[in-house]
Design a protein around this motif. Structure first.
Motif, short mmCIF file in Angstrom:
data_model
loop_
_atom_site.label_atom_id
_atom_site.label_comp_id
_atom_site.label_asym_id
_atom_site.label_seq_id
_atom_site.Cartn_x
_atom_site.Cartn_y
_atom_site.Cartn_z
N ALA A 132 -13.56 -5.48 -5.17
CA ALA A 132 -12.34 -4.70 -5.45
C ALA A 132 -11.86 -4.81 -6.88
CB ALA A 132 -11.23 -5.16 -4.50
N LYS A 133 -12.64 -5.46 -7.75
CA LYS A 133 -12.11 -5.78 -9.08
C LYS A 133 -11.81 -4.54 -9.93
CE LYS A 133 -16.76 -6.69 -10.95
NZ LYS A 133 -17.64 -7.74 -11.53
N ASP A 134 -12.45 -3.40 -9.64
CA ASP A 134 -12.19 -2.19 -10.43
C ASP A 134 -11.31 -1.19 -9.68
OD1 ASP A 134 -13.82 -3.09 -12.55
OD2 ASP A 134 -15.63 -2.36 -11.53
N LEU A 135 -10.72 -1.62 -8.56
CA LEU A 135 -9.97 -0.70 -7.71
C LEU A 135 -8.46 -0.92 -7.76
CD1 LEU A 135 -12.28 -0.76 -4.54
CD2 LEU A 135 -12.24 0.94 -6.38
N SER A 136 -8.01 -1.87 -8.51
CA SER A 136 -6.57 -2.17 -8.62
C SER A 136 -5.95 -2.42 -7.24
CB SER A 136 -5.83 -1.02 -9.32
OG SER A 136 -6.35 -0.81 -10.61
N VAL A 137 -6.62 -3.20 -6.43
CA VAL A 137 -6.10 -3.53 -5.10
C VAL A 137 -5.13 -4.70 -5.22
CG1 VAL A 137 -6.68 -4.23 -2.75
CG2 VAL A 137 -8.24 -2.75 -4.02
N LYS A 138 -3.99 -4.58 -4.60
CA LYS A 138 -2.97 -5.62 -4.68
C LYS A 138 -3.28 -6.79 -3.75
CE LYS A 138 0.66 -2.18 -5.54
NZ LYS A 138 1.91 -1.59 -4.98
N THR A 139 -2.78 -7.96 -4.14
CA THR A 139 -2.80 -9.11 -3.24
C THR A 139 -1.64 -8.97 -2.26
OG1 THR A 139 -3.76 -10.53 -4.94
CG2 THR A 139 -2.67 -11.62 -3.09
N TYR A 140 -1.90 -9.27 -1.01
CA TYR A 140 -0.87 -9.07 0.02
C TYR A 140 0.35 -9.96 -0.26
CZ TYR A 140 1.59 -8.60 4.40
OH TYR A 140 2.56 -8.35 5.33
N THR A 141 1.52 -9.35 -0.13
CA THR A 141 2.78 -10.10 -0.19
C THR A 141 3.66 -9.66 0.96
OG1 THR A 141 3.74 -8.44 -1.69
CG2 THR A 141 2.74 -10.39 -2.71
N GLU A 142 4.54 -10.53 1.37
CA GLU A 142 5.41 -10.24 2.51
C GLU A 142 6.22 -8.97 2.25
OE1 GLU A 142 8.57 -12.56 5.45
OE2 GLU A 142 7.79 -13.55 3.64
N GLY A 143 6.32 -8.16 3.28
CA GLY A 143 7.06 -6.91 3.16
C GLY A 143 6.17 -5.70 2.99
N MET A 144 4.88 -5.92 2.69
CA MET A 144 3.96 -4.80 2.59
C MET A 144 3.76 -4.17 3.98
SD MET A 144 0.92 -5.83 -0.07
CE MET A 144 1.14 -5.59 -1.84
N GLU A 145 3.30 -2.95 3.98
CA GLU A 145 3.12 -2.21 5.22
C GLU A 145 2.06 -2.86 6.11
OE1 GLU A 145 2.25 2.44 6.53
OE2 GLU A 145 2.66 1.90 4.44
N ALA A 146 0.97 -3.31 5.50
CA ALA A 146 -0.11 -3.89 6.29
C ALA A 146 -1.01 -4.76 5.43
CB ALA A 146 -0.95 -2.78 6.95
N LEU A 147 -1.65 -5.73 6.08
CA LEU A 147 -2.72 -6.50 5.46
C LEU A 147 -4.04 -5.83 5.83
CD1 LEU A 147 -4.14 -9.03 4.20
CD2 LEU A 147 -4.06 -10.04 6.50
N TYR A 148 -4.86 -5.53 4.83
CA TYR A 148 -6.22 -5.09 5.11
C TYR A 148 -7.11 -6.33 5.10
CZ TYR A 148 -10.85 -2.94 4.50
OH TYR A 148 -12.17 -2.57 4.64
#
Length: 383
Positions: A132-148
């Motif tokens: 995912a290094k070139d996809l700008s994927v966020k690290t999960y934090t509380e309050g997000m809609e979902a964890l992938y």
């Protein structure tokens, strides 16, 4: 033959699992009739159960490692015998005594990698999110809609990384506020549990559960039916419950809610393979087909052994890590079934299935005959 001690443990394990095998099984042989192994070689689950009942099972035997835990025999059994629990109980004894036939030794390598790196593929834990290094994927934090929850194969296997990328692109296109755990993610543990390594499973589960709780995870979307099954049905053993959704279900929701719009056409004949742990184990049959039917131009056709009678790919029960001779691979039969209905694409929703199907595609020289796609790869092409 082994000493009596291991078999006392086996009997205790079976009783703990609620499998009153001695009273329930009346040796009708239906389990042998439906078992996919008997399409490629002789194998008798009925005989194995009978041997367990009398303490005659040899724990060195290859037969205790054959069950792919596909779920077709317990579903068909008229007496409710828990054949999978019996197989796993036998493997726990073999694992405790470190008794493994040659074909199973690669599963030991997977176990060692799970213990040291949190995945069965000997991948560096620090590189788990490199896909995912070139996809700008966020690290999960509380309050997000979902964890992938990406899973091991989608994180490390070159073929399956394409599925992770396609999935990420779809979620972004739909405006889903999601994140991943990166190197804090560990294997769900489902398959290693089925090989008898109960303590390894428990350690992986506890590590994931702690990570989920520490990061405020409530909703988990997964690509692997094995992760889906374990989070949904096995992690509650640890007194936790998370909302767990398989990606085929989630994408259908996004389309139905108007958050994801498909464009263009996919003018191909597609047949869908029901993964054992999505279909028989969790009764998810309609959503993947409904999702494919949303694609303009796509012609969905059914092959032999579909839905609850789906033919196992051969990768469940930890056999994805074991050596299976080419002439004994269920995946070869499955590709031939897809070819028989003149499908151009064999679609599915499981990394084990895709891994086995891609290998069979090469072995059968079907590269120009049939494509193998995860359902998300098809949807991604329609954006």
């Amino acid at each position: 033959m082994e000493t009596i001690a291991p078999f006392i443990e086996v009997i205790d394990e079976i009783k703990e699992a609620g499998g009153e095998v001695f009273k329930m099984c009346f040796q009708c042989g239906l389990c042998d009739t439906v078992c996919p192994w008997n399409k490629v070689r002789p194998f008798s689950m009925r005989k194995l159960i009978r041997e367990v009942a009398f303490g005659l099972t040899e724990i060195e035997s290859e037969d205790i490692w054959r069950c792919t835990t596909c779920g077709i025999c317990p579903e068909q059994c008229p007496r409710g015998v828990k054949q999978i629990d019996i197989s796993v109980a036998l493997r726990r004894v073999a694992t405790e005594y470190e008794v493994f036939p040659a074909s199973v030794k690669s599963a030991r390598t997977a176990r060692a990698s799970l213990i040291s790196e949190g995945n069965p593929l000997q991948g560096d834990r620090k590189k788990r999110a490199d896909w995912a290094k070139d996809l700008s994927v966020k690290t999960y934090t509380e309050g997000m809609e979902a964890l992938y929850f990406v899973g091991c194969y989608l994180s490390y296997d070159p073929r399956m990384k394409k599925v992770a990328i396609a999935t990420t692109n779809i979620l972004k296109k739909a405006g889903v506020n999601f994140g991943i755990l990166g190197d804090k993610e560990s294997c769900c543990g489902e398959s290693i549990r089925k090989t008898g390594s109960e303590e390894v499973f428990k350690n992986l589960a506890k590590e994931n559960i702690k990570t989920f709780i520490d990061n405020g995870v409530k909703k988990i979307i997964v690509s692997s039916p094995h992760c889906f099954h374990t989070f949904k049905n096995e992690y509650p053993e640890f007194m936790v419950n998370f909302e767990v959704i398989h990606m085929s279900q989630y994408l259908l929701e996004l389309i139905n809610e108007g958050r994801l719009e498909l464009t263009g056409e996919y003018p191909k004949k597609v047949t869908f393979h029901d993964p054992c742990y999505l279909g028989r184990h969790n009764n998810v049959y309609d959503e993947p087909r409904d999702l494919l039917n949303k694609v303009a131009g796509l012609e969905l056709i059914e092959m032999e052994n579909s839905r609850k009678n789906s033919l196992c790919c051969g990768g469940g029960g930890g056999r994805i890590w074991m050596d299976t001779p080419q002439e004994e691979r269920f995946s070869d039969i499955r590709l031939k079934q897809a070819k028989e209905v003149e499908a151009q694409v064999l679609a599915t929703s499981c990394p084990y299935c895709i891994t086995n199907f891609e290998e069979s595609r090469l072995n059968l020289e079907y590269e120009d005959v049939l494509e193998v796609k995860d359902i998300t790869e098809i949807i991604s092409e329609m954006l």
